[in-house]
Design a protein around this motif. Structure first.
Motif, short mmCIF file in Angstrom:
data_model
loop_
_atom_site.label_atom_id
_atom_site.label_comp_id
_atom_site.label_asym_id
_atom_site.label_seq_id
_atom_site.Cartn_x
_atom_site.Cartn_y
_atom_site.Cartn_z
N ALA A 47 2.67 -39.00 35.20
CA ALA A 47 2.72 -40.03 34.16
C ALA A 47 1.37 -40.26 33.48
N ARG A 48 0.27 -40.10 34.19
CA ARG A 48 -1.03 -40.45 33.61
C ARG A 48 -1.28 -39.70 32.30
N ALA A 49 -1.92 -40.39 31.38
CA ALA A 49 -2.08 -39.87 30.01
C ALA A 49 -3.25 -38.89 29.94
N THR B 133 -5.43 -46.74 34.71
CA THR B 133 -4.13 -46.13 34.46
C THR B 133 -2.98 -46.93 35.08
N SER C 139 2.13 -44.12 29.57
CA SER C 139 2.15 -43.29 30.78
C SER C 139 3.38 -43.64 31.63
N ASP D 147 -1.92 -46.45 29.94
CA ASP D 147 -3.26 -46.12 30.43
C ASP D 147 -4.28 -46.58 29.40
#
Length: 355
Positions: free
Chosen positions: A98-100, A228, A285, A343
């Motif tokens: 998911a993190r951008a 995040t 995210s 994030d």
């Protein structure tokens, strides 16, 4: 003194009903964690900074005269850890996906422009839990790195240190030390010498005052912050159900208890960092959970619905049927869930205090 948030608060509906440490890994499982200091003897020694002794599961021993980076809350010294690592392991893949990644290029540019250090740059990971942020980020950045991992829970700090990466994207060395403390109470000089501050699922379990303190500390150090997986108050379930919106509303209200920011965190953090002179970027995210993440989805559902019922007990009868139906659909591979997060990258103005 205000207690720490309930476990159902924060990103991805933290599962157990006990309060616990702040930050990314403050999700837990219904299983009890071993007592503080109990470690698997097969884990071996914990990596530490040169000259720093580490007791497995108990975090580092402070150097004589060293000031703590964060102050501990008043707590029973015999208080057991709140969160078992099983839940943290369960969610780590979804967190990583998911993190951008779009925020990494501007972060790399800023780090490349920092004044050089012979031993690389220093990263403070706030509310590190078992260290999944470091496992995701350190191998994506070039250059030698020294990670300082902060958490209240000595048991989780042990896992974070043992499981930390040992090399950067370009093969440079990554070292780690642990510091036990509550990230909600940064001292004024907490981030002196920091090159970067990171955290996951932290902002939504802080108050407005605590976010401002964090923004001020980053501004004082002249270092960027990559924060995040803050929930934004939206969940999409497919297929839909008439009770979805009501459960979402109750859960969001639960997150805002005791002055915590919950789904308002990103907006408040953007304002706070901007007020302290930082350039702020935000990217979505979301967790995207399908049949391959059925175990995580089921755990998340229990925590999400449970928090909603805690906030609005009159939902209990309908929520019980709702949860049973949702869990059945999840087990059959027929449920898809998007848990929306954002994030934030805050690029503080470099100062003489930056690394």
């Amino acid at each position: 003194m205000r207690s720490t948030p309930t476990a159902a608060q924060g990103a991805a509906a933290r599962i157990p009903a006990q309060p616990g440490p702040r930050g990314e890994e403050s999700g837990g499982s219904a299983q009890a964690a071993p007592a503080a200091g109990e470690a698997d003897p097969q884990d071996g020694p914990v990596a530490a900074a040169p000259g720093e002794a580490v007791s497995a599961g108990a975090g580092p021993v402070s150097r004589p005269g060293e000031r703590p980076t964060v102050r501990l809350r008043d707590a029973d010294p015999d208080e057991p850890p709140r969160y078992a690592p099983e839940w943290l392991e369960l969610r780590e893949g979804a967190d990583a996906a998911a993190r951008a990644a779009e925020l990494l290029d501007p972060l790399r540019i800023r780090l490349a422009n920092l004044s050089g250090r012979a031993d690389g740059f220093v990263v403070h990971d706030l509310g590190c839990g078992t260290g999944s942020m470091g496992r995701w980020l350190a191998p994506r950045l070039d250059g030698a790195q020294h990670w300082i991992l902060h958490d209240r829970d000595p048991y989780l700090l042990h896992f974070a240190a043992v499981g930390s990466p040992r090399s950067a994207a370009d093969g440079s060395r990554v070292t780690v030390e642990t510091r036990r403390g509550d990230v909600a109470r940064l001292t004024p000089d907490a981030l002196a010498g920091a090159s970067l501050v990171t955290a996951s699922a932290l902002l939504d379990v802080l108050t407005r005052e605590e976010v401002d303190t964090l923004a001020a500390a980053c501004a004082g150090a002249g270092c960027p912050a990559l924060l995040t997986l803050s929930v934004v108050g939206r969940v999409d379930l497919t297929p839909g159900d008439p009770l979805d919106a009501e459960i979402t509303e109750a859960f969001n209200a639960h997150q805002r208890r005791s002055g915590l920011l919950g789904p308002d965190a990103i907006t408040v953090a953007c304002e706070a960092f901007a007020d302290h002179g930082a350039t702020v970027r935000v990217q979505p995210s979301p967790w995207k959970l399908g049949p391959d993440e059925a175990s995580l989805t089921a755990q998340w559902l229990r925590g999400w619905v449970g928090a909603a019922v805690e906030q609005r007990p009159e939902l209990a009868a309908r929520a019980q049927k709702y949860l049973a139906a949702r869990l059945a659909a999840c087990a059959a591979g027929e449920l898809r869930v998007v848990v929306h997060h954002s994030d934030l990258l805050a690029l503080a103005r470099p100062t003489g205090g930056a690394s």
